[in-house]
Scaffold this motif. Structure first.
Motif, PDB file in Angstrom:
ATOM      1  N   ILE A 180     -17.636   5.753  -8.695  1.00 28.94           N
ATOM      2  CA  ILE A 180     -16.650   5.181  -9.619  1.00 28.94           C
ATOM      3  C   ILE A 180     -15.523   6.188  -9.833  1.00 28.94           C
ATOM      4  CG2 ILE A 180     -16.251   4.267 -11.937  1.00 28.94           C
ATOM      5  CD1 ILE A 180     -19.161   3.424 -12.011  1.00 28.94           C
ATOM      6  N   ASP A 181     -14.328   5.817  -9.380  1.00 26.31           N
ATOM      7  CA  ASP A 181     -13.211   6.757  -9.337  1.00 26.31           C
ATOM      8  C   ASP A 181     -12.730   7.197 -10.721  1.00 26.31           C
ATOM      9  OD1 ASP A 181     -12.238   8.029  -7.204  1.00 26.31           O
ATOM     10  OD2 ASP A 181     -10.924   6.420  -6.511  1.00 26.31           O
ATOM     11  N   SER A 182     -12.971   6.361 -11.730  1.00 24.58           N
ATOM     12  CA  SER A 182     -12.434   6.685 -13.051  1.00 24.58           C
ATOM     13  C   SER A 182     -13.249   7.787 -13.724  1.00 24.58           C
ATOM     14  CB  SER A 182     -12.428   5.438 -13.931  1.00 24.58           C
ATOM     15  OG  SER A 182     -13.724   4.923 -14.058  1.00 24.58           O
ATOM     16  N   LEU A 183     -14.442   8.074 -13.233  1.00 20.40           N
ATOM     17  CA  LEU A 183     -15.276   9.080 -13.889  1.00 20.40           C
ATOM     18  C   LEU A 183     -14.882  10.482 -13.439  1.00 20.40           C
ATOM     19  CD1 LEU A 183     -18.747   7.338 -13.536  1.00 20.40           C
ATOM     20  CD2 LEU A 183     -17.270   7.399 -15.545  1.00 20.40           C
ATOM     21  N   PRO A 184     -14.797  11.418 -14.376  1.00 22.81           N
ATOM     22  CA  PRO A 184     -14.482  12.802 -14.007  1.00 22.81           C
ATOM     23  C   PRO A 184     -15.454  13.352 -12.972  1.00 22.81           C
ATOM     24  CG  PRO A 184     -14.422  12.526 -16.392  1.00 22.81           C
ATOM     25  CD  PRO A 184     -14.934  11.244 -15.825  1.00 22.81           C
ATOM     26  N   LEU A 185     -16.722  12.899 -13.023  1.00 17.92           N
ATOM     27  CA  LEU A 185     -17.711  13.437 -12.085  1.00 17.92           C
ATOM     28  C   LEU A 185     -17.318  13.126 -10.649  1.00 17.92           C
ATOM     29  CD1 LEU A 185     -20.000  11.180 -10.805  1.00 17.92           C
ATOM     30  CD2 LEU A 185     -20.506  11.013 -13.225  1.00 17.92           C
ATOM     31  N   ARG A 207     -10.614   7.817   2.763  1.00 21.56           N
ATOM     32  CA  ARG A 207     -11.396   7.865   1.536  1.00 21.56           C
ATOM     33  C   ARG A 207     -11.420   6.481   0.899  1.00 21.56           C
ATOM     34  NH1 ARG A 207     -11.155   8.518  -3.924  1.00 21.56           N
ATOM     35  NH2 ARG A 207     -12.591  10.010  -4.860  1.00 21.56           N
ATOM     36  N   VAL A 208     -12.623   6.003   0.560  1.00 22.70           N
ATOM     37  CA  VAL A 208     -12.743   4.753  -0.193  1.00 22.70           C
ATOM     38  C   VAL A 208     -13.643   5.031  -1.394  1.00 22.70           C
ATOM     39  CG1 VAL A 208     -12.407   3.158   1.734  1.00 22.70           C
ATOM     40  CG2 VAL A 208     -14.697   4.047   1.252  1.00 22.70           C
ATOM     41  N   ALA A 209     -13.604   4.126  -2.391  1.00 25.22           N
ATOM     42  CA  ALA A 209     -14.436   4.316  -3.575  1.00 25.22           C
ATOM     43  C   ALA A 209     -15.276   3.079  -3.824  1.00 25.22           C
ATOM     44  CB  ALA A 209     -13.564   4.610  -4.793  1.00 25.22           C
ATOM     45  N   ALA A 210     -16.538   3.303  -4.182  1.00 28.61           N
ATOM     46  CA  ALA A 210     -17.442   2.209  -4.540  1.00 28.61           C
ATOM     47  C   ALA A 210     -17.838   2.380  -6.008  1.00 28.61           C
ATOM     48  CB  ALA A 210     -18.657   2.215  -3.631  1.00 28.61           C
ATOM     49  N   GLU A 211     -18.888   1.690  -6.428  1.00 29.14           N
ATOM     50  CA  GLU A 211     -19.242   1.748  -7.858  1.00 29.14           C
ATOM     51  C   GLU A 211     -20.709   2.078  -8.104  1.00 29.14           C
ATOM     52  OE1 GLU A 211     -17.764  -2.025  -9.038  1.00 29.14           O
ATOM     53  OE2 GLU A 211     -15.707  -1.335  -8.764  1.00 29.14           O
TER      54      GLU A 211
ATOM     55  N   GLU B 163      -6.094  -0.203 -14.680  1.00 31.07           N
ATOM     56  CA  GLU B 163      -6.569   0.874 -13.799  1.00 31.07           C
ATOM     57  C   GLU B 163      -5.396   1.638 -13.194  1.00 31.07           C
ATOM     58  OE1 GLU B 163      -9.231  -0.954 -11.033  1.00 31.07           O
ATOM     59  OE2 GLU B 163     -10.849  -1.127 -12.501  1.00 31.07           O
ATOM     60  N   ILE B 164      -4.348   0.900 -12.851  1.00 33.10           N
ATOM     61  CA  ILE B 164      -3.178   1.557 -12.249  1.00 33.10           C
ATOM     62  C   ILE B 164      -2.517   2.490 -13.272  1.00 33.10           C
ATOM     63  CG2 ILE B 164      -0.837   1.167 -11.373  1.00 33.10           C
ATOM     64  CD1 ILE B 164      -1.923  -1.443 -10.123  1.00 33.10           C
ATOM     65  N   ILE B 165      -2.303   1.972 -14.486  1.00 34.32           N
ATOM     66  CA  ILE B 165      -1.611   2.768 -15.507  1.00 34.32           C
ATOM     67  C   ILE B 165      -2.415   4.017 -15.867  1.00 34.32           C
ATOM     68  CG2 ILE B 165      -0.842   2.777 -17.923  1.00 34.32           C
ATOM     69  CD1 ILE B 165      -0.147  -0.147 -17.590  1.00 34.32           C
ATOM     70  N   SER B 166      -3.741   3.834 -16.012  1.00 36.56           N
ATOM     71  CA  SER B 166      -4.562   4.972 -16.451  1.00 36.56           C
ATOM     72  C   SER B 166      -4.987   5.825 -15.263  1.00 36.56           C
ATOM     73  CB  SER B 166      -5.806   4.468 -17.175  1.00 36.56           C
ATOM     74  OG  SER B 166      -6.626   3.751 -16.277  1.00 36.56           O
ATOM     75  N   ASN B 167      -4.653   5.368 -14.034  1.00 34.16           N
ATOM     76  CA  ASN B 167      -5.134   6.056 -12.842  1.00 34.16           C
ATOM     77  C   ASN B 167      -6.658   6.167 -12.889  1.00 34.16           C
ATOM     78  OD1 ASN B 167      -4.889   7.216 -10.392  1.00 34.16           O
ATOM     79  ND2 ASN B 167      -4.298   9.240 -11.148  1.00 34.16           N
ATOM     80  N   ARG B 168      -7.301   5.160 -13.495  1.00 36.03           N
ATOM     81  CA  ARG B 168      -8.763   5.060 -13.648  1.00 36.03           C
ATOM     82  C   ARG B 168      -9.343   6.269 -14.378  1.00 36.03           C
ATOM     83  NH1 ARG B 168     -11.562   2.133  -8.627  1.00 36.03           N
ATOM     84  NH2 ARG B 168     -12.932   1.636 -10.316  1.00 36.03           N
TER      85      ARG B 168
END
Lengths: 340, 341
Positions: A180-185, A207-211, B163-168
């Motif tokens: 999950i790309d939004s996580l800092p980890l 590079r691709v991202a999954a969840e 997601e775009i605005i926050s860059n996730r």
């Protein structure tokens, strides 16, 4: 009294055997891993609240199961588990319930570290020992102690292994399937990976991202294989989504590359051991962090120290190592691996 | 002027059947009867809580925990009651909450807020939420896109934009005053709960005591009849969705206050929670009948349920099963009650 003495002797014997070798033991009493016997003796009763995100993938399910199993080993620990949720609003209210209940300690793996920080601060202010697991709060005052995996280190380990295996091949195509790309980890893992690759002149080509879920892994990998006609190595951040990634690779019939996993699931380790699939290695991200959190919470509340350390108090932060598992050393890690 | 009087006269004709159904005038009669089932359900849940958890349940702090949890989803559900009563549906509420929370917490917004006043964050969230609702409403009313499809499209688009605005990434709020205001309590009641109470009370008045409310019942009950009666059905539909969008913006502010973050993952599956609360409250999914009190009960039933399960260490999975059972039982009961009257 004699019963107690026998128990103490047995515990001592176990501790001694635990100290004689470096091989990890996955069974036995609560004193595996060389913790001082005195620490395992029942002390003041400790009520621990435990909250984690929804168990929607194997690693996360293993976190809660390992924590429950660990608490079950101690007669002086009462564990209250609220089962996982990915709704931060609900997780906050779970922690509020623990505060109302005046538990002694809270072991918290937040869905989003920053979002759970205010309520963790509230718990600390109420005098509750908060142990933060895996996803870090954004305030140092929100937890007494933090147990972390090494996300950056995972990326470094995976990158170094790929460098080693592709030695000399500077035009190699390296692909990355992130979580999950939004996580800092995830960002930490990718950063470590890129740094390690850079040290041997490689870079991430695709590079691709999954969840973290099987379905998302399959989708991301199928897209990746379409996008890149030729690949030399793939690092997949997570072995749970790796089940889907492997399925997509099998469907494509491609075999020109090798793959490195992440987190360290039992089925990937079995594949590495049998050498019958794309996985040649995986990088461990311990699924026993929650269990470590339970132990730290108990020790901190009872005012005990972490055995084997000279320090009198429980440390502020414990960061776990991210070793590379290959065919050569897989037997050592298989017993503590999680089932996805 | 003449148009208005015509509308009012027409409403009087339109009003009697719709109002009898809505129970707005016979509040103490049929409405109380219909809400009785909900009160019984809530009381049963509370008894269950007291029996299984004792003092841990029957405690002021625990009550406030339940209400704080209910507040965010409650505000969305009140807005949802209007849209469903008006014969529509909105699947994009969770995504709008996420987008509003993200837009209101960008570095730019926070910078402006720090230079002026934290109210900028609230204002931004409300404007973003309202604008999303407006887009939904215009698509549905003037673009003639089916509500289900239009809001399904917004669900995907709004979360994607978030997601775009926050860059996730999770955006942390560092605006002094903002958190302090929403963390405070008024006479022991948390501000978030006060906001929920105000929204519920305002929603009740708007639905049951104003022309806007009567038009909502008319539009939901029979849009063609409402149009013939002189109501601008399309404009009214746009207003309904905008109102819900504003509620989502407000819910986003509350969630940002509770978590001190804005994130594209906020508000996951809120559409289902809100629709479930509205439906078990007694609002007809086909429109024309709606009750704010019922919706508030619906929200409280679900949040009390999850509180009782939390107190008893029961799993979320079992909770989901119980939730499903409650929805089915509530709808069956409503059908029987509706037939009897």
């Amino acid at each position: 009294m004699p019963l107690k003495r026998i128990a103490a002797l047995a515990a001592l014997a176990l501790a001694l055997t635990a100290c004689t070798g470096n091989t990890p033991q996955n069974s036995g009493g609560g004193n595996q891993g060389g913790v001082k016997v005195a620490n395992d003796e029942p002390g003041k009763k400790v009520v621990i609240g435990f909250s984690a995100p929804a168990a929607d993938h194997g690693w996360m399910a293993a976190i809660t199961n390992a924590a429950k199993a660990e608490a079950g080993k101690y007669s002086d620990v009462e564990l209250r588990v609220v089962e996982g949720t990915n709704d931060v609003n609900l997780q906050i209210s779970q922690v509020e319930t623990f505060i109302n209940d005046k538990v002694d300690a809270i072991v918290l793996l937040p869905f989003d570290g920053a979002a759970l920080t205010p309520v963790a601060l509230k718990a600390m202010k109420a005098g509750i020992t908060v142990i933060n697991v895996d996803r870090q709060f954004d305030s140092p005052f929100a937890a007494r102690s933090t147990v972390l995996g090494d996300n950056h280190g995972m990326g470094v380990s995976a990158g170094n292994y790929i460098c080693e295996r592709l030695k000399g091949k500077t035009d190699a195509v390296v692909a990355e399937i992130a979580g999950i790309d939004s996580l800092p980890l995830t960002q930490d893992r990718s950063k470590g990976f890129a740094e390690a690759l850079a040290s041997c002149g490689l870079k991430v080509g695709n590079r691709v991202a999954a969840e973290f879920t099987v379905e998302s892994g399959e989708k991301a990998a199928a897209n990746l294989l379409q996008a890149a006609r030729k690949i030399d190595a793939i690092w997949n951040h997570d072995d749970d989504q790796g089940v889907g990634v492997t399925a997509a690779i099998k469907n494509s019939g491609r075999n020109e590359f090798f793959m490195v996993g992440g987190a360290g699931s039992a089925n990937v380790m079995r594949e590495i051991k049998a050498d019958n699939g794309p996985h040649k290695a995986t990088v461990i991200y311990p699924s026993t962090q929650g269990a470590d959190g339970i132990r730290l919470a108990r020790l901190a509340v009872q005012g005990k120290s972490l055995g084997d350390l000279v320090e009198v108090e429980v440390p502020r932060e414990v960061q776990l190592y991210a070793p590379v598992v290959t065919k050569d050393n897989v037997d050592r890690y298989l017993p503590t691996a999680f089932e996805s | 002027m003449s148009e208005d009087t015509a509308a009012v006269a027409a409403q009087k004709r339109e009003r009697s059947p719709a109002v009898r159904q809505s129970g707005a005038s016979g509040l103490l009669g049929s409405a109380a009867g219909r809400n009785a089932g909900l009160v019984v359900a809530l009381v049963l849940l509370c008894i269950g809580g007291v029996v299984t958890a004792g003092d841990r349940f029957a405690d002021v702090d625990n009550l406030l925990t339940i209400l704080r949890l209910a507040a965010v989803i409650g505000v969305v559900s009140v807005g949802m009651t209007f849209v469903i009563t008006g014969g529509g549906i909105d699947l994009s509420v969770g995504a709008i909450v996420a987008l509003s929370s993200v837009w209101a917490t960008t570095l730019a917004t926070q910078g402006i807020a720090n230079n002026t006043h934290w109210i900028v964050i609230v204002f931004t969230a409300l404007v973003v939420g309202g604008a999303c609702g407006l887009v939904n409403g215009v698509l549905i009313a003037y673009g003639r896109v089916v509500a289900f499809i239009a809001t399904l499209a917004s669900l995907a688009a709004a979360r994607g934009l978030a997601e775009i605005i926050s860059n996730r990434k999770t955006q942390i709020v560092n605006v002094p005053g903002f958190a302090a205001f929403f963390d405070a309590s008024v006479l022991g009641v948390p501000v978030l709960v006060v906001i929920f109470a105000l929204v519920a009370a305002g929603g009740w008045v708007l639905l049951n005591r104003t022309t806007f409310g009567r038009r909502t019942f008319a539009v939901g009950g029979n849009p063609e009849a409402a149009r013939l009666a002189g109501i601008d059905v399309r404009r009214h539909t746009v207003w309904l969705y905008t109102l819900l969008g504003l509620c989502c913006g407000l819910a986003a502010v509350m969630l940002v206050a509770r978590t001190t973050t804005g994130s594209a993952t906020h508000g996951g599956l809120y559409e289902l929670d809100a629709i479930a609360a509205v439906v078990i409250g007694g609002t007809l999914l086909t429109g024309g009948r709606g009750t704010i009190a019922g919706t508030v009960f619906g929200v409280l039933i679900f949040t009390t349920l999850s509180n009782v399960f939390t107190l008893n260490n029961l799993s979320i999975s079992a909770q989901a099963v119980a939730k499903g059972a409650i929805i089915v039982v509530a709808v069956l009961l409503q059908q029987r009650l509706a037939r009897r009257t």
